[in-house]
Design a protein around this motif. Structure first.
Motif, PDB file in Angstrom:
ATOM      1  N   TYR A 123      39.492 -40.323  43.689  1.00 46.43           N
ATOM      2  CA  TYR A 123      39.383 -41.744  43.316  1.00 46.43           C
ATOM      3  C   TYR A 123      38.643 -41.913  41.986  1.00 46.43           C
ATOM      4  O   TYR A 123      38.956 -42.821  41.204  1.00 46.43           O
ATOM      5  N   HIS A 127      40.359 -43.654  38.608  1.00 44.29           N
ATOM      6  CA  HIS A 127      39.669 -44.658  37.802  1.00 44.29           C
ATOM      7  C   HIS A 127      39.536 -44.187  36.360  1.00 44.29           C
ATOM      8  O   HIS A 127      39.761 -44.951  35.419  1.00 44.29           O
ATOM      9  N   SER A 199      43.539 -46.295  53.747  1.00 43.29           N
ATOM     10  CA  SER A 199      43.646 -44.915  53.262  1.00 43.29           C
ATOM     11  C   SER A 199      44.117 -43.979  54.369  1.00 43.29           C
ATOM     12  O   SER A 199      44.866 -43.049  54.122  1.00 43.29           O
ATOM     13  N   TRP A 284      38.448 -47.775  45.324  1.00 43.84           N
ATOM     14  CA  TRP A 284      37.885 -46.683  46.123  1.00 43.84           C
ATOM     15  C   TRP A 284      38.553 -46.597  47.481  1.00 43.84           C
ATOM     16  O   TRP A 284      38.628 -47.612  48.186  1.00 43.84           O
ATOM     17  N   THR A 333      29.905 -44.597  44.851  1.00 40.34           N
ATOM     18  CA  THR A 333      31.214 -43.991  44.553  1.00 40.34           C
ATOM     19  C   THR A 333      31.068 -42.648  43.839  1.00 40.34           C
ATOM     20  O   THR A 333      31.909 -42.272  43.015  1.00 40.34           O
TER      21      THR A 333
END
Ligand SMILES: O=P(O)(O)OC[C@H]1O[C@](O)(CO)[C@@H](O)[C@@H]1O
Ligand SMILES: [Mn+2]
Length: 437
Positions: A123, A127, A199, A284, A333
């Motif tokens: 993730y 990004h 997810s 996320w 994160t």
């Protein structure tokens, strides 16, 4: 002498849930992002400008390369510094990479490094791929899925908010016992709200169908650790001027609404002096809530007629008058588990240390609480936290592949005999308290 820790869950264990995640589920999630950027490049161009349309190609290139690296078990990569990003965490990622190399004398690879590290890394790289294209920096590739999941859950949300409204109007005339039932009901709703993440399903639609309140009783025997009674005692024993609750939210959509309903009831029942909501600073695990998702959700529901609109209007005023605070911290994160927070996220650790209770929602937070290690299920929760103790804490999660601790000695085996997939489907839940007393 300290006993050695169990190994981390990892994709190197062929056939395990972690292995199947890296082999099947992560590539599917990545492919969806790639397809979306390719398909929607013109509309992204109209929204973010021509450069975004052009940029889609580069981003698709970077993501396709990462997908190939993942599927052929290549190395994870260092991250590029993002000086203009206030939440730049590339240093933390790169330090983790270097530490891995010093400890293992090899570079981390997709199937051999720990599952937690690898899944978080994907993730961060999605990004990064977007961030490297100026025009797409603010674009959230999962936004549409998150918004659709909220819209699809609207009938369930209407039923839930109806219940919040009626509960709140009668709270002042309730006995302690009735109050307890109401509050614990909303903890259960928030628990089962955690089944709706996007997810586990690889991005396939997951939303709340039907009125969850009607199924609570039936679902209760699927709460395999249920510290609700202790929780109630704990909440009511807090000094009346020191009830600072922190909620680390998980997924947007129905789950987020169920969490906001819980906060509303806690507040109206006089069980809070302050409320802080922690959100994520980058897209996320597909459905995790960013501050923009939270604000979008409140605004969207505000425009709804009836109780939904009225309650959401209250939420909006709590957010603007500061009764509910939103907090963002880049540590959430990173690829670090929470036992490493005091070292790598010291600011967050000290902030959390001021709370009376921290509520952690969801499976990923649970994995980070327990270090995502292969703990025997009868490990004590406090032991699995490995020294993470900023304040009393409560985990509210459905089990979707991460460790499960705090069960009775034979309980894991007993549940397995009823349902072999019990700890990966989200069908079993935990309301687990640790007060460190
Ligand atoms: O949204 P939650 O509850 O944190 O769930 C996310 C979890 O689902 C999974 O995608 C499937 O287990 C995990 O990879 C992750 O821990
Ligand atoms: Mn999530």
């Amino acid at each position: 002498m300290d006993l050695p820790l169990p190994p981390p869950l990892s994709g190197n264990n062929v056939g395990s849930f972690a292995y199947l995640t890296v082999k099947d589920r992560l590539p599917v999630i990545l492919t969806r992002v790639i397809d979306y950027l390719h398909r929607e490049r013109t509309s992204l161009g109209s929204r973010y400008g021509m450069a975004a349309q052009e940029g889609c190609k580069e981003v698709v290139g970077r993501l396709s390369q990462m997908k190939n690296e993942m599927q052929t078990n290549k190395d994870l990569q260092l991250l590029q510094a993002q000086p203009t990003n206030p939440h730049d965490d590339s240093e933390l990622w790169n330090h983790q990479f270097e530490s891995y190399v010093s400890e293992h004398e090899v570079t981390p690879k997709w199937f051999t490094a720990s599952w937690l590290y690898v899944e978080c890394h994907m993730y961060a790289r999605i990004h990064e791929a977007l961030f490297l294209c100026n025009a797409l920096r603010e674009f959230d590739p999962f936004e549409e899925q998150k918004q659709k999941s909220l819209e699809d859950s609207l009938p369930a949300i209407e039923a839930l908010i109806e219940k919040v409204s009626t509960t709140c109007t009668t709270l002042s005339s309730q006995t302690q016992d009735q109050l307890k039932q109401h509050v614990l009901t909303f903890f259960e709703v928030s628990l089962w709200g955690n089944r709706c993440d996007l997810s586990l399903s690889g991005g396939d639609e997951r939303f709340q169908e039907g009125d969850v309140l009607l199924s609570l009783e039936k679902l209760r025997n699927k709460i395999i650790v249920n510290d609700s009674n202790m929780l109630w005692q704990f909440l009511t024993s807090l000094p009346e001027d020191q009830r600072d609750i922190v909620l680390v939210v998980d997924n947007a959509g129905f789950e987020l609404v169920s969490d906001l309903c819980l906060l509303t009831v806690l507040m109206e029942a006089g069980l809070t002096t302050s409320l802080t909501i922690h959100t994520k600073t980058r897209p996320w695990f597909v459905s995790d809530t960013m501050e923009t998702d939270l604000r979008w959700t409140v605004d969207k529901l505000r425009s709804h007629p009836g109780h939904v609109g009225q309650v959401a209007a209250k939420w909006s005023s709590y957010l603007s008058d500061g009764r509910w605070k939103i907090c963002n911290n880049k540590f959430w994160t990173t690829g670090h588990d929470f036992s490493e927070m005091s070292k790598f996220g010291g600011d967050l650790y000290s902030q959390l240390s001021k709370a009376s209770l921290i509520i952690f929602k969801g499976d990923l937070n649970y994995r980070k609480l327990t270090g995502d290690l292969e703990w025997p299920t009868d490990t004590k929760f406090e032991d699995a936290l490995q020294g993470f103790r900023p304040a009393p804490l409560l985990a509210v999660r459905t089990a979707k592949g991460g460790p499960v601790v705090g069960l009775l000695p034979d309980q894991g085996k007993d549940i397995y005999s009823v349902d072999k997939d019990w700890n990966t489907t989200g069908d079993y839940g935990m309301i687990q308290l640790c007060t460190f007393s």
